[in-house]
Scaffold this motif. Sequence first.
Motif, short mmCIF file in Angstrom:
data_model
loop_
_atom_site.label_atom_id
_atom_site.label_comp_id
_atom_site.label_asym_id
_atom_site.label_seq_id
_atom_site.Cartn_x
_atom_site.Cartn_y
_atom_site.Cartn_z
N GLU A 1 0.79 -1.50 -0.15
CA GLU A 1 -0.07 0.09 -0.41
C GLU A 1 0.96 1.32 -0.32
N GLU A 2 2.62 1.19 0.10
CA GLU A 2 2.83 2.51 0.23
C GLU A 2 3.35 2.69 -1.15
N LEU A 3 3.00 1.71 -2.11
CA LEU A 3 3.22 2.50 -3.12
C LEU A 3 2.22 2.99 -3.99
N SER A 4 0.50 2.17 -3.57
CA SER A 4 -0.83 2.79 -3.41
C SER A 4 -1.12 4.59 -3.17
N GLU A 5 -0.63 5.15 -2.18
CA GLU A 5 0.03 5.96 -0.98
C GLU A 5 1.32 7.18 -1.78
N ALA A 6 1.76 6.77 -2.72
CA ALA A 6 3.08 7.05 -2.32
C ALA A 6 3.08 8.62 -3.43
N ASP A 7 3.46 9.54 -3.36
CA ASP A 7 2.91 10.90 -4.48
C ASP A 7 3.64 10.38 -5.71
N LEU A 8 4.92 10.22 -6.24
CA LEU A 8 5.09 9.22 -6.80
C LEU A 8 6.19 7.95 -6.80
N LEU A 9 6.10 7.37 -7.53
CA LEU A 9 6.52 5.94 -7.74
C LEU A 9 7.97 6.19 -9.00
N LEU A 10 8.73 5.04 -8.11
CA LEU A 10 10.22 5.16 -8.88
C LEU A 10 10.58 3.80 -9.22
N HIS A 11 9.91 4.12 -10.28
CA HIS A 11 10.28 2.40 -11.44
C HIS A 11 11.67 2.24 -11.88
N VAL A 12 11.83 1.17 -11.46
CA VAL A 12 13.59 0.68 -11.58
C VAL A 12 13.28 -0.18 -12.56
N ILE A 13 14.19 -0.10 -12.99
CA ILE A 13 14.61 -1.00 -14.84
C ILE A 13 15.91 -0.84 -14.86
N ASP A 14 16.77 -2.69 -14.98
CA ASP A 14 17.88 -2.86 -15.27
C ASP A 14 17.73 -2.95 -16.75
N ALA A 15 18.26 -1.52 -16.72
CA ALA A 15 18.44 -1.40 -18.15
C ALA A 15 19.71 -2.30 -18.99
N SER A 16 20.82 -2.57 -18.16
CA SER A 16 21.39 -3.76 -18.59
C SER A 16 21.21 -5.24 -19.03
N SER A 17 19.56 -5.52 -18.41
CA SER A 17 19.30 -6.65 -19.43
C SER A 17 18.17 -6.76 -20.71
N PRO A 18 18.89 -7.87 -21.32
CA PRO A 18 18.39 -7.81 -22.32
C PRO A 18 16.88 -7.90 -22.54
N ASN A 19 16.02 -8.07 -21.61
CA ASN A 19 14.57 -8.65 -21.57
C ASN A 19 13.82 -7.48 -20.51
N TRP A 20 14.83 -5.70 -20.23
CA TRP A 20 14.15 -5.08 -19.68
C TRP A 20 12.66 -4.97 -20.01
N GLU A 21 12.14 -4.72 -21.43
CA GLU A 21 10.39 -4.12 -21.24
C GLU A 21 9.81 -5.64 -20.66
N ALA A 22 10.19 -6.59 -20.65
CA ALA A 22 9.38 -7.61 -20.57
C ALA A 22 9.12 -7.55 -19.02
N GLN A 23 10.22 -7.30 -18.46
CA GLN A 23 10.40 -7.15 -16.55
C GLN A 23 9.40 -5.97 -16.06
N ARG A 24 8.98 -4.89 -17.38
CA ARG A 24 8.60 -3.42 -17.30
C ARG A 24 7.38 -3.97 -17.26
N ASP A 25 7.16 -4.61 -17.75
CA ASP A 25 5.46 -4.95 -17.96
C ASP A 25 4.76 -5.89 -16.73
N ALA A 26 6.33 -6.78 -16.35
CA ALA A 26 5.69 -7.67 -15.46
C ALA A 26 5.31 -7.43 -13.83
N VAL A 27 5.99 -6.06 -14.29
CA VAL A 27 5.97 -4.72 -12.70
C VAL A 27 4.59 -4.43 -12.71
N GLU A 28 4.84 -3.44 -14.03
CA GLU A 28 2.84 -2.66 -14.07
C GLU A 28 1.80 -4.07 -13.97
N ALA A 29 1.97 -4.94 -14.18
CA ALA A 29 1.05 -5.76 -13.87
C ALA A 29 0.53 -6.18 -12.85
#
Length: 428
Positions: free
Chosen positions: A272-300
């Motif tokens: 619930e800390e996420l839903s109460e935050a004024d801003l979310l920092l979605h940290v993405i591992d830029a070095s991962s070749p699969n970062w887009e799929a990881q981003r989508d998993a987090v957003e889900a």
Amino acid sequence: MTSNDAAERAILVGAPPVDMPQETVDEHLEELARLARTAGADVRGVVIQRLRTPSAATYIGKGKVERLARMLHEHEATLAIFDEELSPAQGANLEAALGIRALDRTELILDIFALRARTSESKLQVELAQLQYMRTRLKRMWTHLSREGGGIGARGPGEQQIETDRRLIDRRLARLRHKLDHIARARVTQRRARSEQFKVALAGYTNAGKSSILRGLSGTEVFVEDRLFATVDSATRVCDLDGPGPILLTDTVGFIRKLPHHLVASFRATMEELSEADLLLHVIDASSPNWEAQRDAVEAVLAEVGAADRPVLHVFNKIDRLTHEEERALRERAVAAARPHVLTSVLEEGGLDPLREALQAAMRARLETVRVSLPAGDGARLAEAYREGEVLERAYEEGRVVILARVPAGVIGRWRESGLTVEQADAA
């Protein structure tokens, strides 16, 4: 599998759909291998069967089960770890056919969380998730249960072991939920007390570097390790970024593909800390070749916990691992996605400066610029202006202090309630 089974030898089993690209299959199995090693297993081999429809009895086909049994024997393996969630019947049938334990991805992740939990709250949350998972699997897992509440010796005539254990679990689940509800109510009180502070929460795929960013911004010690789910405990730090007041920065549990539903439900109060935050920092591992799929998993998962509507800043971390060409391509893709973003590195000098600047800008955007005249001796409100906001100008006029400041709406409301004249103004 427990933290004491460090010498266990495992064969991994992947059963991807027939149309899944081989590159994705390899990435999924590599992630499963990292999970297995994090839990303490020695990975000895991999079995793959592409499926149109899983077998109701054993998930994979009969011939593949026989091949898996031979492979387990050849490698003297003690575990078969499946990348998919197995039904209770599938798990029981596989163990009967293989003669060893068959774990699925959910049980493996729950085991890692149990190994990594440090705080009393996270231990309660993990135990709740484990018991919910185990409740439907008692036929093969009852030996792992506590005998709390009388157990075998308290069983009545003709009563079945599984019925006794199910009641034990239900009682324990009720106690766990009661304790966690009490903690959740305390969290609500804490959030109310800091309602005027700028709250930022870190979210991201496991091992994306969230804890390292928290340590880099706060200057405080936070446990950091280069492995999946290095920590499953949330941590909040006050960060002074040389901007308009400090921020509260909270690190939350890392996400992963197919994060077990029971685990998400158990950690809901923490998330619930996420839903109460004024801003979310979605940290993405830029070095991962699969970062887009990881981003989508987090957003889900963010959508599942009710945080999909929060303002988000994408933080592409670990850019020190990229070549100049890769970094340029990443910047182009990030710009094309038309989402607010920064590129960071916790290892390079000044690597977090873009994030600091973005946070300062976000803080200023929520402040109002006002001019107010304070009595010269009103040091408390003057200190409040510096502490909660940003004083742009200060002048002395006939025993009073006139300031031009950016401050939160709550501060302005308190000043007006106390009888001060507060005028809207343009920033200098």
